[in-house]
Design a protein around this motif. Structure first.
Motif, PDB file in Angstrom:
ATOM      1  N   THR A 282     -20.100   0.482  -9.016  1.00  0.00           N
ATOM      2  CA  THR A 282     -20.728   0.881  -7.754  1.00  0.00           C
ATOM      3  C   THR A 282     -19.681   1.014  -6.659  1.00  0.00           C
ATOM      4  O   THR A 282     -19.706   1.953  -5.855  1.00  0.00           O
ATOM      5  N   LEU A 283     -18.751   0.065  -6.611  1.00  0.00           N
ATOM      6  CA  LEU A 283     -17.672   0.137  -5.634  1.00  0.00           C
ATOM      7  C   LEU A 283     -16.882   1.430  -5.801  1.00  0.00           C
ATOM      8  O   LEU A 283     -16.579   2.121  -4.813  1.00  0.00           O
ATOM      9  N   ARG A 284     -16.541   1.764  -7.021  1.00  0.00           N
ATOM     10  CA  ARG A 284     -15.769   2.980  -7.266  1.00  0.00           C
ATOM     11  C   ARG A 284     -16.525   4.212  -6.785  1.00  0.00           C
ATOM     12  O   ARG A 284     -15.951   5.117  -6.175  1.00  0.00           O
ATOM     13  N   ASP A 285     -17.812   4.236  -7.065  1.00  0.00           N
ATOM     14  CA  ASP A 285     -18.626   5.387  -6.677  1.00  0.00           C
ATOM     15  C   ASP A 285     -18.740   5.505  -5.158  1.00  0.00           C
ATOM     16  O   ASP A 285     -18.569   6.590  -4.593  1.00  0.00           O
ATOM     17  N   GLU A 286     -19.023   4.385  -4.495  1.00  0.00           N
ATOM     18  CA  GLU A 286     -19.293   4.427  -3.062  1.00  0.00           C
ATOM     19  C   GLU A 286     -18.029   4.559  -2.227  1.00  0.00           C
ATOM     20  O   GLU A 286     -18.045   5.169  -1.154  1.00  0.00           O
TER      21      GLU A 286
END
Length: 469
Positions: A282-286
């Protein structure tokens, strides 16, 4: 003491919700008009645009039919002979023993940055894939229109039965440091005093799940000049014996973090608090983390963002690549922005940073500190009646329970609100989602999030109108 029923009359709530839904198209059209006004508080930009923006917001406030008085005001900047940017203050006195709510947002925006990085012009609102793109579309002109649209809805549904006291303060320089904010509060304390304050300048868990911000990090930003020479020298003649300012700056800055990338400054504190599940994916995506780049820090990802300090070098003055020559630089200037864990003051964090940097200056480098800007974090008392009303309104407006959020960013002026109005309950809400890209190129607003935010605030206002103090 405030007596708050769990809901207003069901027929009234239904009418409010219907009015909020019907009003979305006109609210989005008005939002588009606001986005077209490039109101930027930096002195290098056309300041008449901020005046246009304030006048437009004032017109929207008057058009709700809610307020007794709407004014565009400026406050003095303490310690100077200047005044801040134009703000809008709209007021309506409470009737029938009802409470008063203060609605806050800001109409100034960040500079657009490099226009080439925008897929569509920054000040031309554009809808695609369920999002409205444009500078300020999310931060924070959508916050303004959430207030306006919800007021329109309750006014239409309640008519003369709307007895709630309402003040609305739309600031004009939040992105430029809120330099006159504290003075504005002092000048207009009676008009702004409220039982609850809604600060619509934060975000949500995701585009479909509401968030109630219960903690914010503080900030400590300053300029640091590093000098090792009284003039530039030939790098071939003296390199290897003379420390240039760039070498000293790189060595010095590297001491701010440990091998994991966590802050390594004694005296900068952390907060111990649980965080929801949040994956690296999620961190990578956001955040847009590149495939080969790893996250920094330790412990849960959200604890690193919400509860721990962060230090970032956000600007540097040195010889440009185009002008590079074989020269030992005499001085380098950097801007350091630190985020401070909730519970620690900006003053304490800055003192720790200055002490650390002075103690670690390599080769006897000369350090000069200037342009210090400090702000304190915020922790919400979640036991208040207004917090309970807000949670229920979010659950009904979004169809999902709210997530208690910490926010890694800072809203330093909230400390001013707490100081000026210690008895008010402060609700930090917003219309942003993790993909809004506030402050970045291609800033956008998720349209469904906006619809839910308007429905939520309209229900909150209706339920507060059913309360007594």
């Amino acid at each position: 003491m405030t007596s708050v029923p769990p809901t207003a009359d069901p027929a009234i709530e239904s009418a409010v919700s219907e009015a909020a839904a019907i009003g979305i198209p006109s609210a989005l059209a008005d939002l588009g008009d606001l986005v077209r006004i490039p109101g930027i508080a930096w002195p290098s930009f056309d300041q008449t645009q901020l005046e246009r923006s304030a006048e437009r917001v004032a017109s929207l406030a008057e058009g709700t039919g809610v307020f007794d008085e709407v004014r565009v005001l400026r406050a003095a900047i303490p310690g100077t002979d200047e005044h801040g940017q134009p703000a809008v203050l709209a007021t309506r006195a409470a009737r029938g023993g009802k409470p008063t709510i203060l609605l806050y947002a800001h109409h100034d925006v960040q500079p657009p940055g490099d226009d080439a990085l925008w897929e569509t012009p920054p000040f031309e609102p554009t809808v695609r894939d369920g999002r409205l793109y444009g500078r300020g579309a999310a931060d924070d002109k959508a916050g303004i229109m959430t207030h306006i649209a919800s007021l329109r809805a309750v006014r239409e549904a309640l008519g003369d039965d709307l007895e709630l006291g309402v003040s609305m303060f739309i600031e004009g320089e939040e992105e430029y440091g809120s330099r006159s904010f504290a003075q504005f509060l002092s000048d207009n304390a009676d008009a702004l005093r409220a039982d609850a304050i809604v600060v619509a300048d934060s975000g949500n868990w995701d585009s479909t799940t509401p968030g109630l911000t219960v903690s914010l990090r503080g900030n400590a930003r300053f300029t640091l000049k590093v000098r090792t020479l009284d003039h530039a020298s030939h790098s071939g003649m003296f390199g290897g014996a003379v420390p240039d300012a760039m070498m000293a700056t790189v060595r010095l800055l590297s001491t701010l973090w440990d091998a994991d990338g966590a802050v390594a400054v004694d005296g900068m504190s952390e907060r111990d608090a649980p965080t929801p599940e949040y994956s690296e994916e999620t961190l990578r995506d956001e955040a847009g983390l590149l495939p080969g780049t790893t996250p920094i820090g330790r412990d849960s990802i959200l604890s690193r963002i919400w509860n721990k300090p962060a230090v970032t070098v956000i600007g540097i003055d040195a010889t440009s690549v185009e002008s590079a020559s074989n020269t030992l630089l005499p001085e380098v200037t950097v801007v350091i922005s630190a985020r401070v864990a909730p519970g620690q003051t900006g003053e304490e964090a800055y003192a720790a940073l200055e002490k650390h940097l002075r103690a670690n200056a390599p080769f006897g480098a000369e350090l000069t500190f200037s342009d210090v800007d400090l702000g304190n974090g915020f922790l919400v008392d979640t036991s208040g009646w207004a917090v309970g009303l807000a949670r229920q309104a979010m659950a009904d407006g979004y169809g999902k329970d709210a997530v208690d959020l910490g926010v890694g960013g800072s809203i330093p002026f909230i400390a001013d609100l707490v100081r000026e109005f210690p008895d008010a309950q402060i609700l930090v809400t917003g219309v942003e989602d993790p993909h809004s890209r506030a402050h970045s190129p291609n800033e956008s607003l998720h349209l469904d999030t906006f619809r839910h935010a308007v429905a939520t605030e309209a229900l909150l206002l209706a339920r507060m109108n059913a309360a007594t103090v």
